[in-house]
Each structure stands twice: as C-alpha cells, then as structure tokens.
Design a protein around this motif. Structure first.
Motif, PDB file in Angstrom:
ATOM      1  N   TYR A  41       0.834  -1.206   0.000  1.00 21.00           N
ATOM      2  CA  TYR A  41       0.000   0.000   0.000  1.00 21.00           C
ATOM      3  C   TYR A  41       0.869   1.257   0.000  1.00 21.00           C
ATOM      4  O   TYR A  41       0.570   2.236  -0.706  1.00 21.00           O
ATOM      5  N   ILE A  42       1.943   1.235   0.787  1.00 15.49           N
ATOM      6  CA  ILE A  42       2.849   2.392   0.838  1.00 15.49           C
ATOM      7  C   ILE A  42       3.448   2.659  -0.539  1.00 15.49           C
ATOM      8  O   ILE A  42       3.484   3.809  -1.001  1.00 15.49           O
ATOM      9  N   LEU A  43       3.901   1.622  -1.213  1.00 11.46           N
ATOM     10  CA  LEU A  43       4.489   1.805  -2.541  1.00 11.46           C
ATOM     11  C   LEU A  43       3.461   2.343  -3.529  1.00 11.46           C
ATOM     12  O   LEU A  43       3.774   3.210  -4.361  1.00 11.46           O
ATOM     13  N   LYS A  44       2.224   1.852  -3.440  1.00 16.03           N
ATOM     14  CA  LYS A  44       1.164   2.355  -4.321  1.00 16.03           C
ATOM     15  C   LYS A  44       0.838   3.817  -4.011  1.00 16.03           C
ATOM     16  O   LYS A  44       0.491   4.586  -4.920  1.00 16.03           O
ATOM     17  N   THR A  45       0.952   4.182  -2.743  1.00 16.39           N
ATOM     18  CA  THR A  45       0.644   5.555  -2.345  1.00 16.39           C
ATOM     19  C   THR A  45       1.510   6.566  -3.087  1.00 16.39           C
ATOM     20  O   THR A  45       1.046   7.648  -3.464  1.00 16.39           O
ATOM     21  N   PHE A  46       2.775   6.218  -3.322  1.00 21.32           N
ATOM     22  CA  PHE A  46       3.691   7.159  -3.965  1.00 21.32           C
ATOM     23  C   PHE A  46       3.809   6.923  -5.477  1.00 21.32           C
ATOM     24  O   PHE A  46       4.600   7.591  -6.144  1.00 21.32           O
ATOM     25  N   ASP A  47       3.010   5.997  -5.998  1.00 20.92           N
ATOM     26  CA  ASP A  47       3.015   5.701  -7.427  1.00 20.92           C
ATOM     27  C   ASP A  47       1.931   6.544  -8.104  1.00 20.92           C
ATOM     28  O   ASP A  47       0.740   6.323  -7.902  1.00 20.92           O
ATOM     29  N   ARG A  48       2.349   7.521  -8.900  1.00 22.73           N
ATOM     30  CA  ARG A  48       1.390   8.443  -9.510  1.00 22.73           C
ATOM     31  C   ARG A  48       0.476   7.769 -10.518  1.00 22.73           C
ATOM     32  O   ARG A  48      -0.549   8.348 -10.905  1.00 22.73           O
ATOM     33  N   SER A  49       0.820   6.568 -10.953  1.00 19.89           N
ATOM     34  CA  SER A  49      -0.056   5.861 -11.897  1.00 19.89           C
ATOM     35  C   SER A  49      -1.225   5.185 -11.187  1.00 19.89           C
ATOM     36  O   SER A  49      -2.146   4.689 -11.845  1.00 19.89           O
ATOM     37  N   THR A  50      -1.203   5.140  -9.863  1.00 24.24           N
ATOM     38  CA  THR A  50      -2.304   4.544  -9.110  1.00 24.24           C
ATOM     39  C   THR A  50      -3.338   5.600  -8.761  1.00 24.24           C
ATOM     40  O   THR A  50      -3.053   6.798  -8.739  1.00 24.24           O
ATOM     41  N   LYS A  51      -4.542   5.151  -8.475  1.00 25.04           N
ATOM     42  CA  LYS A  51      -5.614   6.071  -8.119  1.00 25.04           C
ATOM     43  C   LYS A  51      -5.409   6.634  -6.712  1.00 25.04           C
ATOM     44  O   LYS A  51      -4.907   5.938  -5.822  1.00 25.04           O
ATOM     45  N   VAL A  52      -5.843   7.885  -6.535  1.00 27.67           N
ATOM     46  CA  VAL A  52      -5.915   8.462  -5.193  1.00 27.67           C
ATOM     47  C   VAL A  52      -7.029   7.776  -4.413  1.00 27.67           C
ATOM     48  O   VAL A  52      -6.915   7.513  -3.224  1.00 27.67           O
ATOM     49  N   ILE A  53      -8.117   7.480  -5.107  1.00 28.39           N
ATOM     50  CA  ILE A  53      -9.263   6.824  -4.469  1.00 28.39           C
ATOM     51  C   ILE A  53      -9.967   5.935  -5.481  1.00 28.39           C
ATOM     52  O   ILE A  53     -10.118   6.306  -6.657  1.00 28.39           O
ATOM     53  N   ASP A  54     -10.364   4.753  -5.031  1.00 31.46           N
ATOM     54  CA  ASP A  54     -11.233   3.869  -5.819  1.00 31.46           C
ATOM     55  C   ASP A  54     -12.628   4.046  -5.227  1.00 31.46           C
ATOM     56  O   ASP A  54     -13.052   3.312  -4.330  1.00 31.46           O
ATOM     57  N   PHE A  55     -13.341   5.071  -5.712  1.00 24.23           N
ATOM     58  CA  PHE A  55     -14.561   5.513  -5.043  1.00 24.23           C
ATOM     59  C   PHE A  55     -15.748   4.603  -5.347  1.00 24.23           C
ATOM     60  O   PHE A  55     -15.993   4.247  -6.502  1.00 24.23           O
ATOM     61  N   HIS A  56     -16.460   4.250  -4.295  1.00 24.62           N
ATOM     62  CA  HIS A  56     -17.743   3.546  -4.395  1.00 24.62           C
ATOM     63  C   HIS A  56     -18.716   4.214  -3.423  1.00 24.62           C
ATOM     64  O   HIS A  56     -18.308   4.675  -2.346  1.00 24.62           O
ATOM     65  N   TYR A  57     -19.976   4.237  -3.785  1.00 24.13           N
ATOM     66  CA  TYR A  57     -20.983   4.809  -2.897  1.00 24.13           C
ATOM     67  C   TYR A  57     -21.195   3.882  -1.697  1.00 24.13           C
ATOM     68  O   TYR A  57     -20.919   2.675  -1.774  1.00 24.13           O
ATOM     69  N   PRO A  58     -21.669   4.450  -0.573  1.00 20.63           N
ATOM     70  CA  PRO A  58     -21.802   3.645   0.659  1.00 20.63           C
ATOM     71  C   PRO A  58     -22.578   2.347   0.466  1.00 20.63           C
ATOM     72  O   PRO A  58     -22.163   1.299   0.972  1.00 20.63           O
ATOM     73  N   ASP A  59     -23.718   2.416  -0.271  1.00 18.42           N
ATOM     74  CA  ASP A  59     -24.516   1.195  -0.420  1.00 18.42           C
ATOM     75  C   ASP A  59     -23.774   0.137  -1.228  1.00 18.42           C
ATOM     76  O   ASP A  59     -23.940  -1.070  -1.012  1.00 18.42           O
ATOM     77  N   GLU A  60     -22.914   0.577  -2.162  1.00 17.58           N
ATOM     78  CA  GLU A  60     -22.133  -0.376  -2.951  1.00 17.58           C
ATOM     79  C   GLU A  60     -21.134  -1.117  -2.070  1.00 17.58           C
ATOM     80  O   GLU A  60     -20.963  -2.343  -2.190  1.00 17.58           O
ATOM     81  N   LEU A  61     -20.462  -0.385  -1.183  1.00 17.58           N
ATOM     82  CA  LEU A  61     -19.498  -1.043  -0.291  1.00 17.58           C
ATOM     83  C   LEU A  61     -20.197  -1.927   0.733  1.00 17.58           C
ATOM     84  O   LEU A  61     -19.719  -3.020   1.061  1.00 17.58           O
ATOM     85  N   LEU A  62     -21.338  -1.465   1.243  1.00 14.28           N
ATOM     86  CA  LEU A  62     -22.064  -2.261   2.234  1.00 14.28           C
ATOM     87  C   LEU A  62     -22.599  -3.561   1.636  1.00 14.28           C
ATOM     88  O   LEU A  62     -22.569  -4.616   2.264  1.00 14.28           O
ATOM     89  N   GLU A  63     -23.083  -3.478   0.399  1.00 10.37           N
ATOM     90  CA  GLU A  63     -23.677  -4.655  -0.230  1.00 10.37           C
ATOM     91  C   GLU A  63     -22.646  -5.559  -0.905  1.00 10.37           C
ATOM     92  O   GLU A  63     -22.876  -6.751  -1.081  1.00 10.37           O
ATOM     93  N   GLY A  64     -21.499  -4.993  -1.262  1.00 13.12           N
ATOM     94  CA  GLY A  64     -20.519  -5.755  -2.025  1.00 13.12           C
ATOM     95  C   GLY A  64     -19.608  -6.631  -1.190  1.00 13.12           C
ATOM     96  O   GLY A  64     -18.934  -7.533  -1.716  1.00 13.12           O
ATOM     97  N   PHE A  65     -19.572  -6.387   0.116  1.00 13.75           N
ATOM     98  CA  PHE A  65     -18.654  -7.128   0.979  1.00 13.75           C
ATOM     99  C   PHE A  65     -19.337  -7.479   2.288  1.00 13.75           C
ATOM    100  O   PHE A  65     -20.288  -6.820   2.716  1.00 13.75           O
ATOM    101  N   ASN A  66     -18.833  -8.513   2.910  1.00 18.74           N
ATOM    102  CA  ASN A  66     -19.370  -8.929   4.208  1.00 18.74           C
ATOM    103  C   ASN A  66     -18.586  -8.241   5.322  1.00 18.74           C
ATOM    104  O   ASN A  66     -17.449  -8.608   5.614  1.00 18.74           O
TER     105      ASN A  66
END
Length: 498
Positions: free
Chosen positions: A34-59
C-alpha cells in the motif's frame, strides 16, 4: 500463506509464535504494498464507491464464530483497496496530507508499546519526550526559555477547548466547583472566518454559542482590530465579561493570518485572554522565511499548534501550549489517588495525567519527536518552504490563465489557493445572479468526476457571498510542480463540457 488458523492460535496462545510471526509478516507485506502504491502516480488516489455499494458488495458483519486469519488478511487488503491514499502526491483535499516513513515507524512502535500517557511510571520515555518537545515548541513561539506548560490532545478542536477552559478558570477559578451559575455571563470573540471548534467548545463548556461573538474580517479574511475593540466595549456596556479572544494564524479556507500584534494590544488593554489558533499555520514557526506571519504569537496566553498538518506528522498530533505554568494542572486536577499517589519514589511533576481532560491519552509525541530527530529543524523548514513555494507556483500558473478566476487578489498567505474554474459555457457571461447560480454547480460536478476517475482530490466550498470555489492546500512534501500542473489540466479536462 497463513492456513485456516484463527486468532486463537496467535500469541499469547501456547506455541503461537510461528503463526503470529507469519501473520504479522503478511500484514506487513500488505502495508508495504500500500505504501508503494501511495507514492506511485499511476495509481488512483481513491477507488470511489458509494456507501450502499461497499455495504452490499462485501461482508462487514460481526460474527458469533471466529474468522480465519486468511479471512482477516483478505479484509485488510479490501480495506486498504478502498481507502483514500492521503499520502498520494496528488491528494490535496485536506490540511493533513502526506505519509512520512519515520512518523509511520514511530506510530507502529507506539501501537506496539500500547501504553498510556497519564503517569511517568507506565510511560517513562514518552513522558520525558513530551516534556522536552513541548518546551522546544514554546521556545519557538518566543516564550523566554520555553517557559509555561502544554499538553498533546486528540486534535485542534480539543486544544482550542482547553484554551477556553483555562481562560475561564484563570478569571473565575470558582467555576471549577460551582459551575457557570456562579459566575457572570462570559463572552468570547473570534473571527467570522475562524474554525467552528470555538463555537463547539463554547457549547460544550456551558458558555453557549450565543456567548461567541464573530468579528468582521477584511477582504483577505483577517480580523479587523477596530471591530474587535468595538465588540469588546459593546459587551462590557451590556454588563457581560469579555474573557477570551481567539486569533487565527492560518484560517481553514483562505489561510489568513490575523494581525496578532494589534490583537495582543487590544487584549492587553482590556485584560482579556489571547489565544492563537495556529493549528494550520503553526508549522511556519519552523521557517525563517515565513515565521514573521506569526509575529505577536509570543504575546498570546495560549497557542494551538497541529504538527499533523503543515509538518506532516501522522494523525493525530495536536499541542496546546500555555504561557503560564501550573494553570492546566490547577484547572483540571482531581487528585485521583489510584493514579496520582503522593508518595511515589520519583518527581511527581512528570505525572501529566491530572492536567489533561482525558484519563486515557494516546502516545502522540513519539511520531513528532522521532521525525524532528530525523529531519532536524532545518529539514522541517525545507519541507515547509517547499510547500509554500508550490502554492506560489500554482497561483502564478492560474492567476492569468483563461478559465480560472482567483477568489482573492494577491499572493496566497499560506498554501491555500482559492479559485474558480469557469467552463466555456459561462466564461463570457456578465457577473450576475444567473452566472453565479451556474458557477455554484461547477466545482461540485468537477469534484464528482474527479473522485469517479480517482486521479486527484481537491476540496471546494462557498464562503460568505462567494459561491463554490476550489480551495487548494499543499502540505505533502511528496508533491511537485508536475503534480500542480496535472491538477490544473485535470480540472480543465473534467470541466470542459460543463
């Protein structure tokens, strides 16, 4: 790979050493990735999902039976996958950004030690480091020999509340036993651009939000001293007691520095406690080039300073510094004999818990102290100067750029750069209500697209009669001019069809 072991197989379970080491090594692998990805400009700052998507998509449910260690590792990966990379060089959304490796290591150490800051007997080194560091911070404010006192708190809002608390106690010590009913109506004063925590503290302390008078600011967001004096006299004429003035050194939106010397003169004239909320701007005390912006802070009775902002110390790290020694202790002490026994074998002044509002208090000091040792004052200075140079770079890039309009005239006071982006559809409209209603929607729409693509993040807000504008802040030492260029071009890309 950890097999189907459960947490019951980890230490302190008998023969749990091997499973524990394997599990923690795999957690560390996840963190390092995660640290290495944090400083990699080719990675996203955020992989955004709406609250209901995260609540329903995972246990995320809590189960009666234990999960396996493999399940826990999967959850750790998932959690970081959808976490915002606040250390990413293109994350500009909040005042606290960046990810310092020494500070991170210090945070790991203090979590491992898992101790409490209330007595020397259970946190000997940490208590001494807090004593040394707070003294150094008071010296940098300008109090002779680092005199006074201080405490690290859970954040700037609590540090500001401490200031109101001890200012009230200083004037009316009987309030500690008898409460607000035993004292006159108190009035605090703060700028209309100040942090909401002043009003929140007044509500919590029983002073009431009506007991906070907002002082007018000039066009650049600085308190107007003449209005402050007028409102103090007005309160006195009504029979109220002016007791507290909050001066801001680095406002949240404009990054404005109130005229501290003029405010100090007024506070001295009317015998009112002067507090300097330098949560955002306090880091500039480390810079020979910029510390003049806090001239007059040394005349304050108390100062809030958040190293977790401009200095990049991992959250949380906020200090309340007080010029008068003993006031914090006298205001807050309850002499709980099960913690603060009077017959201990060491100097009891190092038992700091009785001057804090909290009982349990996290070890926040080690992150700051270890980073200071690693960088030296000069390292912090270079880091802070770089961020302010980048804000100048941004300002100079957009102030005459087509499609951009500055909210304030002149160079930024701090790293805050406030501006509108004007799409082609409204760029040539006259400045009227129709144009403002259209402009109101631009920044939120661009921000929505920004988060959807995950390429960068910058905050927006209205201020007074000014409709939504972008508030750019820079406190991440990893940011470069190329990242500023990217932000400008990304705003243009995302807003070109609006």
């Amino acid at each position: 790979m950890v097999s189907d072991n459960s947490c019951g197989d980890l230490l302190p379970a008998c023969n749990g050493e091997g499973v524990t080491i394997t599990f923690l090594e795999q957690v560390l692998d996840i963190l390092l990735e995660y640290i290495l990805k944090t400083f990699d400009r080719s990675t996203k700052v955020i992989d955004f999902h709406y609250p209901d998507e995260l609540l329903e998509g995972f246990n995320w449910m809590l189960d009666e039976q234990p999960n396996t260690l493999e399940d826990l590792l999967v959850t750790c990966r998932t959690t970081l996958k959808y976490a915002v990379k606040t250390g990413h060089p293109r994350y500009f959304n909040q005042l606290s950004t960046g990810l310092d490796m020494v500070g991170l290591a210090a945070d790991w150490l203090t979590s491992t030690a898992n101790t409490n800051m209330f007595t020397y007997e259970i946190a000997p080194v940490f208590v001494l480091l807090e004593y040394i560091t707070l003294k150094k911070m008071r010296e940098m404010i300008g109090w002779p020999g680092g005199c006074g006192d201080g405490i690290f708190s859970p954040g700037g809002a609590i540090s500001n509340m401490y200031a109101l608390l001890i200012a009230r106690y200083k004037l009316f010590p009987e309030v500690k036993e008898k409460g607000m009913a035993a004292i006159p109506k108190l009035i605090a004063f703060t700028s209309e651009h100040s942090h909401f925590s002043i009003k929140k503290a007044a509500a919590a302390l029983g002073i009431g939000t009506d007991g906070v008078v907002l002082i007018k600011c000039d066009v650049r967001g600085k308190i107007i001293p003449a209005d402050l004096e007028r409102r103090i006299l007005e309160a006195k004429q009504k029979g109220f007691v002016p007791f507290f003035v909050n001066a801001t050194a680095g406002t949240t939106v404009y990054g404005a520095f109130d005229p501290l010397v003029a405010i100090a003169d007024i506070c001295n004239k009317y015998k009112v406690w002067m507090h300097v909320d330098a949560a955002w701007g306090g880091g500039l005390l480390m810079s020979r080039k910029h510390r003049w912006k806090l001239n007059g802070a040394e005349r304050g009775n108390s100062v809030t300073w958040n190293p977790h902002k401009m200095m990049g110390v991992p959250l949380q790290c906020s200090a309340l510094l007080v010029r008068e020694e003993g006031l914090l202790q006298n205001c807050n002490q309850m002499n709980a004999c099960y913690l603060f026994q009077p017959d201990k074998q060491y100097d009891l002044s190092y038992d700091t818990g009785d001057k804090a509002l909290q009982c349990g208090r996290h070890v926040d000091i080690f992150k700051l102290w270890l980073m200071w040792r690693a960088k030296g004052t000069m390292g912090f200075e270079a880091q802070i100067d770089k961020c302010l140079d980048l804000s100048d770079y941004l300002y100079n890039k957009i102030r005459n750029r087509e499609g951009f309009e500055m909210v304030l005239d002149g160079k930024p006071q701090h790293t805050n750069v406030c501006f509108w982006y004007l799409p082609h559809s409204i760029r040539h409209l006259p400045d009227n209500e129709e144009r403002r209603s259209l402009l109101l929607k631009v920044a939120p729409q661009i921000k929505t697209r920004m988060m959807s693509f995950g390429t960068t993040m910058v905050s927006y807000q209205p201020q007074g009669d000014k409709v939504n504008f972008f508030r750019m802040v820079i406190s991440n030492p990893a940011a470069t001019q190329e990242d500023i260029d990217f932000l400008i071009e990304e705003i243009e890309r995302l807003g070109q069809d609006l």
